[in-house]
Scaffold this active site. Structure first.
Site, PDB file in Angstrom:
ATOM      1  CG  ASP A   1      -6.458  -2.710   3.250  1.00  0.00           C
ATOM      2  OD1 ASP A   1      -6.970  -1.856   2.665  1.00  0.00           O
ATOM      3  OD2 ASP A   1      -5.130  -2.570   3.707  1.00  0.00           O
TER       4      ASP A   1
ATOM      5  CG  ASP B   1      -4.929   2.613   1.209  1.00  0.00           C
ATOM      6  OD1 ASP B   1      -3.737   2.215   1.599  1.00  0.00           O
ATOM      7  OD2 ASP B   1      -5.953   1.922   0.981  1.00  0.00           O
TER       8      ASP B   1
ATOM      9  CG  HIS C   1      -9.258   0.489  -0.142  1.00  0.00           C
ATOM     10  ND1 HIS C   1      -8.616   0.403   1.186  1.00  0.00           N
ATOM     11  CD2 HIS C   1     -10.452   0.479   0.246  1.00  0.00           C
ATOM     12  CE1 HIS C   1      -9.734   0.150   1.919  1.00  0.00           C
ATOM     13  NE2 HIS C   1     -10.604   0.452   1.631  1.00  0.00           N
TER      14      HIS C   1
ATOM     15  CG  MET D   1     -11.119   3.489   2.538  1.00  0.00           C
ATOM     16  SD  MET D   1      -9.475   3.353   3.242  1.00  0.00           S
ATOM     17  CE  MET D   1      -8.244   3.484   1.820  1.00  0.00           C
TER      18      MET D   1
ATOM     19  CB  SER E   1      -0.862   0.074   1.385  1.00  0.00           C
ATOM     20  OG  SER E   1      -1.126   1.419   1.625  1.00  0.00           O
TER      21      SER E   1
ATOM     22  CG  MET F   1      -8.057   7.412   2.698  1.00  0.00           C
ATOM     23  SD  MET F   1      -7.031   7.424   3.965  1.00  0.00           S
ATOM     24  CE  MET F   1      -6.355   5.803   4.148  1.00  0.00           C
TER      25      MET F   1
ATOM     26  CG  MET G   1     -11.401  -2.249   5.788  1.00  0.00           C
ATOM     27  SD  MET G   1     -10.024  -1.923   4.690  1.00  0.00           S
ATOM     28  CE  MET G   1      -9.062  -0.819   5.844  1.00  0.00           C
TER      29      MET G   1
ATOM     30  CG  HIS H   1      -4.071  -1.416  -1.359  1.00  0.00           C
ATOM     31  ND1 HIS H   1      -5.231  -1.835  -1.783  1.00  0.00           N
ATOM     32  CD2 HIS H   1      -4.195  -0.376  -0.434  1.00  0.00           C
ATOM     33  CE1 HIS H   1      -6.133  -1.663  -1.060  1.00  0.00           C
ATOM     34  NE2 HIS H   1      -5.583  -0.815  -0.339  1.00  0.00           N
TER      35      HIS H   1
END
Ligand code: DX5
Ligand code: ZN
Length: 224
Positions: free
Chosen positions: A174, A34, A65, A67, A7, A36, A136, A32
């Protein structure tokens, strides 16, 4: 075969391209990313611009991913930026089946992520529509957090359902993955391990971290 997905959240963003190349050279399977938005989680990270830049650094599949609240409005931009896999949170989708269908229509592999408090039953009716279920094992929003061992029961439950229904989704774990928790997640049925802090803050560097994680999570040869 277990897939390792470093990540980028814990990478050095002052040299992000190099860190991506290091992960690929070390034998990582996916990258990966992330995303957000500061609303769904109390942190703000990257957008399609960064995914586009990462896309130009590696041939590895980009496992994005999201979020974010209301991910529907961002799917096209992340696909156009080069996302190969796009996971959304079940908690953020009013019409999850439609969102997953849209991701597939855009040509990306759809995934659904579950926060620690979310029961696996919440995704029961879309398991046929996803290529990835993300469990998660930390509260989403930050890297370097403590693994939540109770989540292993959720992993093994989903692994059982996957096998009983002859489904083939990747079971991605994750958060808080290191040599010990990674091995336990694989034992519970995980097929993909996301690791941020362990890989990018490892004292001996990215290659050593990926090698150690690969070693710790590979099936042990049967005793003869
Ligand atoms: C947390 C992110 C995770 C995190 C993993 O919200 O979804 O991908 O970056 O990082 P570590 O491995 O440091 O827990
Ligand atoms: Zn993540």
């Amino acid at each position: 075969m277990i897939r390792l997905a470093p990540s980028l959240l814990s990478a050095d963003f002052a040299r992000l391209g190099e860190q991506v190349v290091e992960a690929e050279a070390a034998g990582a399977d996916w990258i990966h990313v992330d995303v957000m938005d500061g609303h769904f989680v109390p942190n703000l990270t990257v957008g399609p611009l960064v995914v586009d830049a990462v896309r130009r650094c590696t041939r590895l599949p980009l496992d994005v991913h999201l979020m974010v609240e209301a991910p529907d409005r961002l799917l096209e931009a992340f696909r156009a930026a080069g996302a190969d896999r796009i996971s959304v949170h079940v908690e953020a989708c009013r019409h999850l089946h439609r969102t997953l269908s849209r991701i597939r229509e855009l040509g990306a592999a759809p995934g659904v992520a579950l926060n620690p408090h979310t029961p696996p039953e919440a995704v029961e009716w879309v398991l046929e529509d996803v290529d990835t279920v993300v469990v998660m094992t930390v509260d989403p929003g930050f890297g370097g957090q403590e693994f939540l061992p109770r989540m292993l029961r959720k992993v093994s439950h989903l692994a059982r359902v996957r096998d009983q229904r002859a489904l083939h989704f990747e079971l991605e774990v994750d958060g808080g993955i290191d040599l010990t928790t990674g091995a336990r997640a694989v034992e519970a049925g995980a097929t993909v391990l996301v690791a941020g802090h362990y890989v990018y803050r490892h004292p001996e560097g990215v290659a050593a971290a990926v090698r150690a994680l690969r070693q710790a999570t590979s099936p042990k040869p049967a005793r003869t």
